[in-house]
Motif scaffolding. Structure first.
Motif, PDB file in Angstrom:
ATOM      1  N   GLU A 220      12.688  -4.195 -42.667  1.00 57.94           N
ATOM      2  CA  GLU A 220      13.503  -3.375 -42.235  1.00 57.94           C
ATOM      3  C   GLU A 220      15.183  -3.896 -42.832  1.00 57.94           C
ATOM      4  N   ALA A 221      15.171  -5.339 -42.476  1.00 55.48           N
ATOM      5  CA  ALA A 221      16.634  -5.836 -43.065  1.00 55.48           C
ATOM      6  C   ALA A 221      16.836  -5.269 -44.500  1.00 55.48           C
ATOM      7  N   ALA A 222      15.690  -5.635 -45.362  1.00 59.75           N
ATOM      8  CA  ALA A 222      15.885  -5.216 -46.876  1.00 59.75           C
ATOM      9  C   ALA A 222      16.036  -3.537 -46.956  1.00 59.75           C
ATOM     10  N   LEU A 223      15.564  -2.781 -46.039  1.00 61.19           N
ATOM     11  CA  LEU A 223      15.823  -1.121 -46.210  1.00 61.19           C
ATOM     12  C   LEU A 223      17.176  -1.048 -45.902  1.00 61.19           C
ATOM     13  N   SER A 224      17.847  -1.791 -44.832  1.00 64.16           N
ATOM     14  CA  SER A 224      19.250  -1.349 -44.332  1.00 64.16           C
ATOM     15  C   SER A 224      20.183  -1.935 -45.433  1.00 64.16           C
ATOM     16  N   ILE A 225      19.917  -3.011 -46.159  1.00 65.06           N
ATOM     17  CA  ILE A 225      20.726  -3.394 -47.322  1.00 65.06           C
ATOM     18  C   ILE A 225      20.685  -2.290 -48.519  1.00 65.06           C
ATOM     19  N   TYR A 226      19.496  -1.761 -48.568  1.00 67.64           N
ATOM     20  CA  TYR A 226      19.285  -0.667 -49.645  1.00 67.64           C
ATOM     21  C   TYR A 226      20.206   0.596 -49.362  1.00 67.64           C
ATOM     22  N   ALA A 227      19.966   0.815 -48.144  1.00 63.67           N
ATOM     23  CA  ALA A 227      20.975   2.215 -47.669  1.00 63.67           C
ATOM     24  C   ALA A 227      22.340   1.803 -47.987  1.00 63.67           C
ATOM     25  N   SER A 228      22.800   0.553 -47.815  1.00 63.53           N
ATOM     26  CA  SER A 228      24.337   0.313 -47.816  1.00 63.53           C
ATOM     27  C   SER A 228      24.482   0.372 -49.291  1.00 63.53           C
TER      28      SER A 228
END
Length: 460
Positions: A220-228
């Motif tokens: 989830e944290a990796a996905l958040s960084i991806y969205a950013s």
């Protein structure tokens, strides 16, 4: 003692400057008379000081440190001379003051500031630097670009170029551009881009963090960084598209793409037609990359506008024709390079044959060149040399036979030697009629022929 004299000289100099920096005007001589601006500093005094300092810099016995300080002061005087007679702008006054401040700082560092810095002093310097740095960013956020420029210049003068990080350089470059100093901003921007091209940026760090989190099972944290990252890339892509549109508009506004009479609005067909005309000219000038850029930009623009398919296909056809033209040019270039290589190898071989006195072989080798290559100055010169050497050698051989013929009393041998001499000379005339030496060869042929004619027709 020398250093003390230099110290006194700089204070005298700044005392004079303090009285002279304000612009002066002569009083008007009559009603309505215009003001006449006089130089800030007398040119004669400046010239004397410059000459004195130049002599001092050229003094070989001067210590290295004192030479550097004198050279810096000389540069400052020359700047003053250059601007003292001019009507200066506010920016030029600032430039002069900055240079004077830099010179004063240099003398201050060498005559006063040579004390060892204690840890407490170092901490004070670091705090001062951090405070000044923050002021620069505060000024940028407040859009006070003039304040940013002034504070950046002061920071660089106080702490040196090595203390300036790329982030401060970026703020300075943008501020320069906002204040109209675009050329200076571009120069600094190029250096910043070059620096970041060889070092990881924030996006690379975010990407690495996302991959590290994935490795720890934090999807989830990796996905958040991806969205950013995706949001940042989308903004950059939008910026690139806006830049692309500006470039297209700039290209379309050039003289080569303007219509003879400017109407109220140009249609898409006009733009496309003029673009193709521009591309045709670029192809003729062999600027294929530039032509490809224009067509690719136009194709991207049409795709963004969801233009009709036929318009995009016309660009695709132009790109295909461009590729063919570039390929033909490349083939021609390769062929030309191949011919040049063959010519160079032929010339090298022929030169070697001349050096080995294999003259006939050298001439034959040069004769294999293309007609255009044969007319090249270096090829003509080498062939003329080989022909000249060959003619001289064959003339000598014919002359020897002629002398042997004169000495022999045997009729048949005399005839044989004279005939061989004649044939050698005649062969030279037939093979190399344009040689400057042929006139001499013809005169020799005449002598040999006269000797042949004197022989009896039916000897007993």
């Amino acid at each position: 003692m020398k250093i003390m004299k230099g110290f006194l000289l700089i204070f005298l100099f700044f005392g004079l400057l303090g009285c002279a920096l304000a612009p002066e005007t002569l009083p008007p001589s009559g009603a309505g008379a215009s003001e006449t601006r006089v130089p800030l500093l007398p040119a004669t005094i400046l010239d004397k000081k410059i000459q004195l300092l130049e002599d001092r810099v050229n003094d070989k016995g001067l210590p290295k440190k004192e030479r550097e300080l004198t050279s810096n002061l000389l540069s400052t005087y020359k700047t003053l001379k250059k601007v003292s007679a001019e009507s200066l702008t506010d920016m030029q006054y600032r430039m002069v003051i900055r240079e004077l401040f830099q010179t004063l700082t240099l003398f201050d560092d060498n005559f006063i500031g040579n004390k060892e810095i204690k840890p407490k002093d170092s901490l004070t310097v670091m705090r001062d630097f951090a405070r000044r740095r923050q002021k620069i960013f505060d000024g940028y956020r407040a859009k006070d670009y003039r304040d940013v420029i002034n504070r950046f210049t002061e920071l660089k003068l106080l702490f040196g170029s090595d203390a300036i990080a790329p982030d401060i350089d970026i703020v300075f470059a943008v501020s320069l551009a906002r204040e109209g100093m675009v050329k200076e901003a571009i120069d600094i921007g190029k250096k910043i881009v070059k620096h970041f091209e060889t070092t990881p940026d924030v996006a690379a760090l975010k990407l690495a963090i996302a991959e590290w989190k994935l490795g720890l099972g934090q999807e989830e944290a990796a996905l958040s960084i991806y969205a950013s990252l995706r949001e940042t890339l989308d903004r950059k892509e939008a910026d690139v598209k806006r830049l692309h549109k500006k470039i297209l508009e700039a290209e379309a506004s050039k003289p080569g793409l303007e219509t003879a009479e400017k109407g109220p609005q140009r249609t898409d067909d006009d733009v496309q037609k003029q673009l193709f005309q521009k591309v045709d000219r670029l192809i003729q000038e062999q600027k294929f990359e530039k032509a490809k850029e224009l067509l690719s930009f136009r194709r991207s623009e049409l795709l963004l506008e969801v233009a009709p398919t036929w318009k995009i296909q016309s660009i695709d056809k132009a790109l295909t024709a461009l590729d063919l033209a570039e390929e033909e040019h490349l083939q021609e270039k390769i062929s030309r390079l191949s011919r040049d290589y063959k010519k160079r190898r032929t010339m090298e071989t022929a030169l070697k044959l001349v050096e080995e006195e294999k003259l006939q072989d050298a001439i034959s080798k040069l004769d294999t060149l293309d007609p255009e290559q044969k007319e090249a100055p270096e090829a003509k010169k080498l062939r003329d040399l080989a022909v000249e050497m060959l003619i001289n050698r064959e003339r000598n051989r014919a002359a020897k036979m002629f002398l042997v013929a004169k000495k022999t009393h045997d009729f048949e041998k005399k005839y044989e030697y004279l005939l061989s001499s004649y044939n050698i000379l005649k062969s030279l005339v037939d093979k190399y009629p344009s040689s400057p030496l042929i006139l001499k060869v013809n005169s020799h042929i005449k002598v040999v022929k006269e000797a042949l004619d004197k022989l009896p027709q039916n000897p007993q």
